[in-house]
Enzyme design. Structure first.
Site, PDB file in Angstrom:
ATOM      1  N   SER A  46      -2.098  38.805 -15.558  1.00  0.00           N
ATOM      2  CA  SER A  46      -3.357  38.103 -15.297  1.00  0.00           C
ATOM      3  C   SER A  46      -3.319  37.268 -14.015  1.00  0.00           C
ATOM      4  CB  SER A  46      -3.752  37.240 -16.504  1.00  0.00           C
ATOM      5  OG  SER A  46      -3.945  38.060 -17.649  1.00  0.00           O
ATOM      6  N   GLU A  87       3.379  48.997 -20.770  1.00  0.00           N
ATOM      7  CA  GLU A  87       2.540  49.996 -21.456  1.00  0.00           C
ATOM      8  C   GLU A  87       3.321  51.286 -21.679  1.00  0.00           C
ATOM      9  OE1 GLU A  87      -0.726  49.694 -18.719  1.00  0.00           O
ATOM     10  OE2 GLU A  87      -1.132  47.682 -19.499  1.00  0.00           O
ATOM     11  N   ASN A 132      -1.629  47.748  -9.483  1.00  0.00           N
ATOM     12  CA  ASN A 132      -1.412  48.854 -10.420  1.00  0.00           C
ATOM     13  C   ASN A 132      -2.770  49.239 -10.998  1.00  0.00           C
ATOM     14  OD1 ASN A 132      -0.685  50.567 -12.480  1.00  0.00           O
ATOM     15  ND2 ASN A 132       0.320  48.990 -13.728  1.00  0.00           N
ATOM     16  N   TRP A 133      -3.301  50.374 -10.530  1.00  0.00           N
ATOM     17  CA  TRP A 133      -4.655  50.761 -10.952  1.00  0.00           C
ATOM     18  C   TRP A 133      -4.652  51.349 -12.363  1.00  0.00           C
ATOM     19  CZ3 TRP A 133      -6.897  53.788  -6.090  1.00  0.00           C
ATOM     20  CH2 TRP A 133      -6.877  52.930  -4.983  1.00  0.00           C
ATOM     21  N   LYS A 134      -3.486  51.636 -12.873  1.00  0.00           N
ATOM     22  CA  LYS A 134      -3.368  52.246 -14.212  1.00  0.00           C
ATOM     23  C   LYS A 134      -4.233  53.515 -14.284  1.00  0.00           C
ATOM     24  CE  LYS A 134      -2.351  47.730 -16.045  1.00  0.00           C
ATOM     25  NZ  LYS A 134      -2.316  46.826 -17.173  1.00  0.00           N
ATOM     26  N   GLY A 155      -5.671  44.284 -13.601  1.00  0.00           N
ATOM     27  CA  GLY A 155      -7.137  44.213 -13.581  1.00  0.00           C
ATOM     28  C   GLY A 155      -7.729  43.769 -12.248  1.00  0.00           C
ATOM     29  N   GLU A 162       7.002  40.547 -16.150  1.00  0.00           N
ATOM     30  CA  GLU A 162       5.655  40.583 -16.717  1.00  0.00           C
ATOM     31  C   GLU A 162       5.717  40.227 -18.196  1.00  0.00           C
ATOM     32  OE1 GLU A 162       2.889  43.168 -14.274  1.00  0.00           O
ATOM     33  OE2 GLU A 162       3.896  44.549 -15.608  1.00  0.00           O
ATOM     34  N   HIS A 198       6.931  49.989 -16.990  1.00  0.00           N
ATOM     35  CA  HIS A 198       5.817  49.080 -17.293  1.00  0.00           C
ATOM     36  C   HIS A 198       5.724  48.922 -18.810  1.00  0.00           C
ATOM     37  CE1 HIS A 198       1.746  47.552 -17.721  1.00  0.00           C
ATOM     38  NE2 HIS A 198       1.862  47.130 -16.473  1.00  0.00           N
ATOM     39  N   GLY A 258      -3.251  41.660 -18.995  1.00  0.00           N
ATOM     40  CA  GLY A 258      -4.609  42.055 -19.360  1.00  0.00           C
ATOM     41  C   GLY A 258      -5.259  41.129 -20.378  1.00  0.00           C
TER      42      GLY A 258
HETATM   43  C1  PEP Z   1      -0.024  44.855 -15.198  1.00  0.00           C
HETATM   44  O1  PEP Z   1      -0.508  45.733 -15.861  1.00  0.00           O
HETATM   45  O2  PEP Z   1       1.059  45.045 -14.627  1.00  0.00           O
HETATM   46  C2  PEP Z   1      -0.725  43.582 -15.131  1.00  0.00           C
HETATM   47  C3  PEP Z   1      -0.085  42.542 -14.679  1.00  0.00           C
HETATM   48  O3  PEP Z   1      -2.033  43.588 -15.535  1.00  0.00           O
HETATM   49  P1  PEP Z   1      -3.064  42.358 -15.426  1.00  0.00           P
HETATM   50  O4  PEP Z   1      -2.962  41.826 -14.036  1.00  0.00           O
HETATM   51  O5  PEP Z   1      -4.400  42.965 -15.715  1.00  0.00           O
HETATM   52  O6  PEP Z   1      -2.639  41.354 -16.444  1.00  0.00           O
END
Ligand code: PEP
Length: 254
Positions: A216, A100, A12-14, A238, A170, A98, A176
């Site tokens: 993460s 966010e 997921n490049w966001k 990330g 998640e 998600h 993050g």
């Molecule tokens: C995500 O945003 O879905 C995620 C898991 O981010 P990260 O890997 O950076 O924790």
């Protein structure tokens, strides 16, 4: 361990990567991951890079995902993107709910279930995200939160649609932050989600649903997480922005 479910690892490049940067990333991934057949590998660029990246991955084992989608199909919805538009770029997967978007766009489980139905209506596959906040975990409410989100976000799906749906567990406190759930915490949450799917959709369907872990995920922790019996892949934020780290997560998971 043979789980009989194919691993699915999605990046997921966001809100990152220009078109040129996205093309450079997939060009490296195509080389690094060319021989991987054991994993469904998905990249989810921002909308602005979908067209270019879709052309770049055509001749590869990388599949394309979108980071969101409207529950409507064409019309007066300023700023929204619908299934008919995503299909022009051979998008196969759509991330929904998600944390966010739940936090900043106030997306509810009810909205996410409408979007999931629209995704299936277009023969695409939703990746539906669920997960508890740190305060909820500390208050011992993880299972209650997951149950509410799973029931609400998947409401109205048929068994056949459920089988084609991916769930991403998640824990919000791990996204993050560099904090990863322990493998036991991840496995426990995944097993709980699968048990709930058994109740809602029956055992045969629940056994086929792929449940990704997100939070993460990095090359060093990927192998142990993926080896858990109910962990069927990863949603990576990330570490998906660098070809080396995303490719190593995929390779370490096999
Ligand atoms: C995500 O945003 O879905 C995620 C898991 O981010 P990260 O890997 O950076 O924790």
């Amino acid at each position: 361990m043979n789980k009989k479910r194919k691993l699915i690892i999605a990046g997921n490049w966001k809100m990152n990567k220009t078109v040129a940067e996205g093309l450079a990333l997939v060009s490296d991934l195509k080389i690094d991951l060319a021989n991987v057949k054991e994993v469904d590998i998905v990249v989810c660029p921002p909308f602005t890079a979908l067209e270019s990246v879709s052309k770049a991955v055509l001749d590869s084992n990388l599949r394309l995902g979108s980071q969101d989608m409207s529950e409507h199909n064409f019309g007066a919805f300023t700023g929204e993107i619908c299934a008919g538009m995503l299909k022009e770029f051979s998008v196969r997967y759509v991330i929904l709910g998600h944390s966010e978007r739940r936090q900043y766009q106030k997306e509810s489980d009810a909205l996410i279930s409408k979007k999931a139905l629209a995704v299936h209506g277009a023969s695409l596959k939703p990746i539906v995200c669920v997960g508890e906040l740190l305060a909820e975990r500390e208050a011992g409410q993880t299972e209650k939160v997951l149950e509410t989100q799973v029931r609400g976000s998947l409401a109205g799906l048929s068994k056949d649609q459920m089988v084609e749906t991916i769930i991403a567990y998640e824990p919000v406190w791990a996204i993050g932050t560099g904090k990863t759930a322990t493998t036991q915490q991840a496995q426990d949450a995944h097993a709980f989600i699968r048990g709930l799917l058994v109740k809602l959709f029956g055992e045969a369907a629940a056994k086929k649903v792929r449940v990704q872990y997100g939070g993460s995920v990095k090359p060093p922790n990927a192998r142990e997480l993926m080896s858990q019996p109910d962990v069927d892949g990863a949603l990576v934020g990330g570490a998906s922005l660098e070809a080396r780290s995303f490719a190593d997560i995929v390779k370490n998971s096999i």
